[in-house]
Motif scaffolding. Sequence first.
Motif, PDB file in Angstrom:
ATOM      1  N   VAL B 172      40.076 -22.314 -17.759  1.00 12.43           N
ATOM      2  CA  VAL B 172      39.550 -21.057 -18.266  1.00 12.43           C
ATOM      3  C   VAL B 172      39.801 -19.724 -17.350  1.00 12.43           C
ATOM      4  O   VAL B 172      39.193 -19.544 -16.217  1.00 12.43           O
ATOM      5  N   LYS B 173      40.416 -19.014 -17.774  1.00 10.13           N
ATOM      6  CA  LYS B 173      40.644 -17.483 -16.985  1.00 10.13           C
ATOM      7  C   LYS B 173      39.848 -16.733 -17.712  1.00 10.13           C
ATOM      8  O   LYS B 173      39.883 -16.581 -18.283  1.00 10.13           O
ATOM      9  N   SER B 174      39.348 -16.259 -16.711  1.00  6.17           N
ATOM     10  CA  SER B 174      37.677 -14.805 -16.564  1.00  6.17           C
ATOM     11  C   SER B 174      38.685 -13.828 -15.664  1.00  6.17           C
ATOM     12  O   SER B 174      37.693 -13.849 -14.633  1.00  6.17           O
ATOM     13  N   GLY B 175      39.118 -13.033 -15.705  1.00 10.13           N
ATOM     14  CA  GLY B 175      40.171 -12.006 -15.218  1.00 10.13           C
ATOM     15  C   GLY B 175      41.007 -12.456 -14.225  1.00 10.13           C
ATOM     16  O   GLY B 175      41.468 -13.141 -14.632  1.00 10.13           O
ATOM     17  N   GLU B 176      39.822 -12.181 -12.798  1.00  5.99           N
ATOM     18  CA  GLU B 176      40.541 -13.245 -11.793  1.00  5.99           C
ATOM     19  C   GLU B 176      40.079 -15.036 -11.555  1.00  5.99           C
ATOM     20  O   GLU B 176      41.219 -15.527 -10.604  1.00  5.99           O
ATOM     21  N   LEU B 177      39.366 -14.823 -12.201  1.00 12.38           N
ATOM     22  CA  LEU B 177      38.474 -16.298 -11.970  1.00 12.38           C
ATOM     23  C   LEU B 177      39.200 -16.972 -12.378  1.00 12.38           C
ATOM     24  O   LEU B 177      39.149 -16.863 -14.068  1.00 12.38           O
ATOM     25  N   GLU B 178      39.611 -18.402 -12.013  1.00 10.53           N
ATOM     26  CA  GLU B 178      39.985 -19.458 -12.996  1.00 10.53           C
ATOM     27  C   GLU B 178      38.278 -20.661 -12.621  1.00 10.53           C
ATOM     28  O   GLU B 178      38.721 -20.815 -11.948  1.00 10.53           O
ATOM     29  N   TYR B 179      38.669 -21.043 -13.868  1.00 12.18           N
ATOM     30  CA  TYR B 179      36.804 -21.956 -13.750  1.00 12.18           C
ATOM     31  C   TYR B 179      36.681 -23.228 -14.837  1.00 12.18           C
ATOM     32  O   TYR B 179      37.861 -22.424 -15.884  1.00 12.18           O
ATOM     33  N   VAL B 180      36.420 -24.277 -14.163  1.00 14.00           N
ATOM     34  CA  VAL B 180      36.165 -25.066 -14.977  1.00 14.00           C
ATOM     35  C   VAL B 180      35.094 -24.847 -16.435  1.00 14.00           C
ATOM     36  O   VAL B 180      33.728 -24.790 -15.931  1.00 14.00           O
ATOM     37  N   GLU B 181      35.565 -25.029 -17.686  1.00 15.18           N
ATOM     38  CA  GLU B 181      34.625 -24.735 -18.648  1.00 15.18           C
ATOM     39  C   GLU B 181      33.292 -26.328 -19.079  1.00 15.18           C
ATOM     40  O   GLU B 181      34.064 -27.053 -18.456  1.00 15.18           O
ATOM     41  N   PHE B 182      32.274 -25.832 -18.642  1.00 14.82           N
ATOM     42  CA  PHE B 182      31.130 -26.796 -18.967  1.00 14.82           C
ATOM     43  C   PHE B 182      31.217 -27.289 -19.855  1.00 14.82           C
ATOM     44  O   PHE B 182      30.821 -28.587 -19.631  1.00 14.82           O
ATOM     45  N   ASN B 183      31.413 -26.979 -20.845  1.00  9.37           N
ATOM     46  CA  ASN B 183      31.215 -28.049 -22.429  1.00  9.37           C
ATOM     47  C   ASN B 183      32.049 -28.936 -22.191  1.00  9.37           C
ATOM     48  O   ASN B 183      31.686 -30.156 -22.907  1.00  9.37           O
TER      49      ASN B 183
END
Lengths: 329, 317
Positions: B172-183
């Motif tokens: 998932v992208k949040s602004g500049e940060l792309e992260y893996v959703e914990f869910n």
Amino acid sequence: MRPKDLMFTIGLMTGFFTLHLLLNSIVPMEQVSVSVRNGNHRLNGHNAYTEPSKRNNSAGNSPTSARILCWIMTGPKNLESRTKHVKATWGKHCHKVLYMSSVKTDFPTVELNVSEGRENLYWKTIKALQYIHQHHLDGANWFLKADDDTYVVVENLKYILSKFDPEKPLYMGRRFKPFISQGYMSGGAGYVLSKEALRRFVRGFHTGECTHFSTIEDMALGKCMETMKVEPVDTRDMKGRQTFHPYPLDHYVIRQQRRPRPWNMIYDYYTPIEGPNCCSDLVVSFHYIYAVQQYVLEYLTYHLRPYGYIYRFRPDESVEADNKTNRGA
Amino acid sequence: MLSERGSFMKGMVLGGVFCLVLSLLGSFSPITESKTEDHHHHHVKAASKDELQQLSESRLQELNNQLQISCVIMVQPKNLVYWAAALDTWTKHCDKAEFYTSESSKALEAIDLNEKDDWARLHKALKHAYENAGNIRWFFVAQPSTFAIIENLKYLVLTKNPEQPFYLGKTVKSGELEYVEFNGGIVLSYEALKRLVNVFQDEDKCPERQSALWKLSEDKQLAVCLKFTGVFAENGEDVHGKGLFNSRSVDNLISESMDQNPNNVVKGCCSDMAITFSSMSPNQMQVMMFGVYRLRPYGHDFQDILTFYPPKGSDND
């Protein structure tokens, strides 16, 4: 430079570039053929059972493969909310499918000369079976009745039926104890009549041996079956697990403390089991399955799977997975 | 003339050989390395059937034997029923399943981290998992309302080299940060986890306790820390590009597909090889065990290249 050296240099460059071009034209071809094969893999992938007409005799050793005519009990007000989803999912796996209603439509539905309503259910069944006997007797050898909120895994029904002779008077489903001494099959879980059973049902109404003595459809049909000497069959798998279910999966498979029979199993002819052993892997039906759940079951049955998994229950093999060496926790 | 022809031919042969040698050297790489994506590529898929078929029987066996998943499940006594459900269902298919709790519970056993803060707890759990990895090279981190199909996770990472930094899941992208959703579950290779544990020592880059003013959810914080070590989130997908990690339940996704693809609900929904679903109630997890590991239509053989046997002492799969 001497002509000899010049020729050598030209030769060197020619050889280099020729082979370079050659290699470059081979490699893309490999990539193309790999992606073509991948493409085929995509098409043939895991979909063998979404096109049942291409599969022959998967149901086992019987020389006559079971041809099942599915007839769905429905009505005008359910076509959009329920029957549509049956048609989009398991209806396609039947050899032939008929939607029985009080009104003829382009769905398509068959018009039985009967009004809607719970009190008319048995009249609808009688008319439906007479209709099928008149128009479709030769088109199939087994006749499945289901509701528009039943979900059926047709391949698993075929597997059971392949062991029986459709010319014998047989009657399959979720066997209930009360009212009829040989028991009767739950309407909601779906029941199956062999060709001979269908003939006898129709004959029974012709001769007056069977009558519309009750509005409780499944029980009344069970009485006619008993009168016409049609045999009820035990459809549990070789581990004693049920295949036809008059309720959804979560009414059976959730682990429970040992307790007296819950309300939804009071009628069961064979002692019901709660928890993981309630239900066969090769389950045939569930009832009270509406819209979303029809597709969920379709996804879980025909699509989602654990890659490479060796199932514990493998009815065609004598040794089960439990006995083999295994990995994991 | 003749000697010139001869020179030309010699030159050509030499040139050709030279070219061949160069291209062989250029393309030579063991299969695991060639399967390692450029980690900015963002999409990770399983090896195709053809790629798997190209591996020798012994190599395949070797990969299969070495491939073990350590499951890290973050629980709390307040969701005891989910904890119990995870214990009785999908975690039985992990090679190692470790439950990490915020505080101890009399009802169930777990590693008590004695920590209320979500990020600090994850921080501690991952450190513990790394220190106790043994021979295991792949880590799957989940919350108790997630249901995972470990066999499909193994299929995804089979030919991936755990000495490379992999950080996979539903991105998932949040602004500049792309992260893996914990869910949807988080997959970390040994190298990624190793780098993470190293950057834990840097309180500026990756503090164990976040400032009260600027709290990130623990999955975002994880991405931030990993980013410092050069590890980037990648989306796990199947051969059709469908996401394998889902942060919603099957029912929810099917329902959405009924709205979006009314004429092709099931195929328009989820992957056949899905790895996770989330927001599953304990009862739904028991239903999933049946639906995934047992329910099937008679008569289909997939001829999968790998085999996984059912776990010992389990009766619901």
